[in-house]
Design an enzyme around this catalytic site. Structure first.
Site, PDB file in Angstrom:
ATOM      1  N   GLU A  71       0.820  -1.208   0.000  1.00 48.38           N
ATOM      2  CA  GLU A  71       0.000   0.000   0.000  1.00 48.38           C
ATOM      3  C   GLU A  71       0.858   1.264   0.000  1.00 48.38           C
ATOM      4  OE1 GLU A  71      -2.395  -3.357   1.400  1.00 48.38           O
ATOM      5  OE2 GLU A  71      -0.453  -2.587   2.031  1.00 48.38           O
ATOM      6  N   ARG A 279       9.790 -11.345  -1.200  1.00 52.48           N
ATOM      7  CA  ARG A 279       8.824 -10.263  -0.971  1.00 52.48           C
ATOM      8  C   ARG A 279       9.161  -9.468   0.280  1.00 52.48           C
ATOM      9  NH1 ARG A 279       6.226  -6.536  -0.026  1.00 52.48           N
ATOM     10  NH2 ARG A 279       3.988  -6.153  -0.194  1.00 52.48           N
ATOM     11  N   GLY A 322      13.753  -1.721  -2.338  1.00 51.46           N
ATOM     12  CA  GLY A 322      13.509  -0.556  -3.174  1.00 51.46           C
ATOM     13  C   GLY A 322      14.210  -0.563  -4.506  1.00 51.46           C
ATOM     14  N   GLU A 350       4.247  -3.617 -12.095  1.00 47.28           N
ATOM     15  CA  GLU A 350       5.536  -2.950 -12.301  1.00 47.28           C
ATOM     16  C   GLU A 350       6.303  -3.572 -13.466  1.00 47.28           C
ATOM     17  OE1 GLU A 350       6.579  -1.476  -7.778  1.00 47.28           O
ATOM     18  OE2 GLU A 350       7.007  -3.529  -8.342  1.00 47.28           O
TER      19      GLU A 350
END
Length: 433
Positions: A71, A279, A322, A350
């Site tokens: 989120e 993840r 990131g 993405e």
């Protein structure tokens, strides 16, 4: 169950809940502050003084709640839009990984004092009162699905508009709401506005007796693509002159299956470089342990491997946070995991956005609409397990025409769905005064 009994149960089980959260935090790693006063809606004078000494006066912020990393990442373009318009933003989280990502995304804004991060308090009436009394937000925007009854009720009582944006409402959630009954239905009805991701989500809200909400779209489509990362990945891919399969967002139990499948294909004539990216960063050590036990040769991204190493190793272990656009820039094809175990899938958008063909597994309920759209548009393919996913990936690597077609389909598909952040901004303008 009504509000009174819901709160009574929370109070009765509070010690057990906190112990379970503390155990989860210790296992996950990172700073969770499970017992911090802020989690109970208690704020110190020091924190208030620090806010006022920043270069930007932090008053009546727009409160945005992004529970976890997904989120937080999805909300980034929208938050950036608000900051660029000069609004102060209070960004709350529940998980350590979300808070770390938010800090990384908005470090300059935090240093300037225009954005402040905080923990969302536990859903107790006194904690909710303390939260709103301290921050005094002009409105609240909850991303996707985090609706806590006492927090929403307190916002309503204090006449703070509360919007559920990019709202995702699965069939499982609808059943839970129907089963639990009054307290959750009341919370949803108390929201000022619900803006659904899809028509399917909107229909499920209607099924529990709510007015059918407006469909605004999915914030995850509004990507802030890090072009420098994509370019760095593409440059490295050219330099090593080797095909690359990125296995992204793996979850517990999936890595072992993928490692075994890689071993099964190790002796092919021109093996690709496999990139495994878990993840959750708190699982990096666990996944590295699996690689160490296997006979695969691997290097870690955090060790900044050389081009020569990447030409001969079996696996690049993506143990950094990131850098997903770097990995997708490096990729010829992406297997988006979290979909081979019963986890509901992970963000495939993405990869599609930068023209990388995608393979997903059978469990994609968290991204049901967008996965189906990507499959229909030809940007993605679905398989049943890690072994069949690798087989399909190898087949596609041998078909350059098909790879290019899938990559172009992904870019074209995403172009149709952009602009959600701008639409959301226009929708909430009446609540920003």
């Amino acid at each position: 169950m009504n509000q009174f009994f819901y709160t009574l149960l929370l109070r009765c089980f509070k010690p057990l809940i906190l112990k379970l959260l503390d155990r989860k935090a210790k296992k996950a790693g990172g700073v969770w502050d499970i017992y911090a006063p802020e989690r109970f809606g208690i704020y110190t004078e020091l924190a208030h003084v620090q806010q006022q000494t920043n270069s930007v006066k932090f008053e009546r912020p727009i409160w945005i709640h992004a529970v976890s990393m997904g989120e937080t990442k999805a909300a980034q373009p929208f938050i950036r839009l608000l900051l660029d318009q000069g609004y102060p933003v209070l960004l709350t989280h529940m998980t350590a990984t979300a808070r770390a990502l938010g800090e990384k995304q908005f470090i300059a804004d935090i240093q300037r004092g225009q954005l402040v991060q905080a923990w969302l308090p536990y859903d107790l009436p006194e904690a909710a009162k303390g939260f709103f009394a301290h921050w005094k937000p002009r409105c609240g925007i909850l991303i996707e699905r985090e609706v806590w009854p006492n927090i929403v009720l307190e916002a309503t009582q204090q006449k703070i508009p509360t919007i559920l944006a990019s709202a995702r409402f699965s069939a499982k959630t609808a059943k839970q709401v129907k089963r639990i009954g009054g307290v959750l239905c009341k919370a949803y009805r108390s929201l000022t506005v619900i803006l659904a991701q899809s028509h399917q989500d909107a229909e499920r809200f209607e099924e529990i007796g709510l007015p059918k909400p407006m469909v605004l779209g999915n914030l995850k489509f509004d990507l802030n693509i890090v072009a420098s990362q994509v370019q760095a990945g593409e440059v490295l891919r050219t330099a090593i002159d080797r095909q690359v399969i990125v296995i992204a967002s793996t979850r517990d139990g999936e890595e072992n299956d993928f490692i075994q499948s890689i071993l099964n294909h190790k002796n092919i004539q021109y093996p690709p470089l496999y990139v495994i990216v878990p993840r959750h960063p708190e699982r990096f050590a666990q996944v590295e342990g699996l690689l160490q036990k296997s006979s695969l040769h691997y290097v870690k991204q955090s060790d900044h491997p050389s081009q020569e190493e990447l030409r001969y190793v079996d696996v690049l272990f993506g143990d950094t946070l990131g850098e997903m656009f770097f990995y997708y820039g490096l990729a010829d094809i992406a297997i988006v995991a979290g979909s081979f175990g019963d986890y509901g899938g992970q963000n495939h958008i993405e990869a599609c956005a930068v023209g990388v063909p995608v393979i997903v597994g059978p469990h994609t309920k968290n991204f049901e609409k967008s996965v189906n759209d990507a499959l229909i548009e030809g940007a993605a393919r679905r398989t049943e397990n890690p072994e069949s996913a690798l087989l399909l990936a190898h087949q596609l690597l041998g078909d350059t025409t098909q790879l290019l077609r899938m990559g172009k389909a992904g870019i074209n598909w995403l172009t149709l769905h952009q602009g959600v952040s701008q639409r959301l901004y226009k929708m909430i303008l009446p609540y920003l005064d």
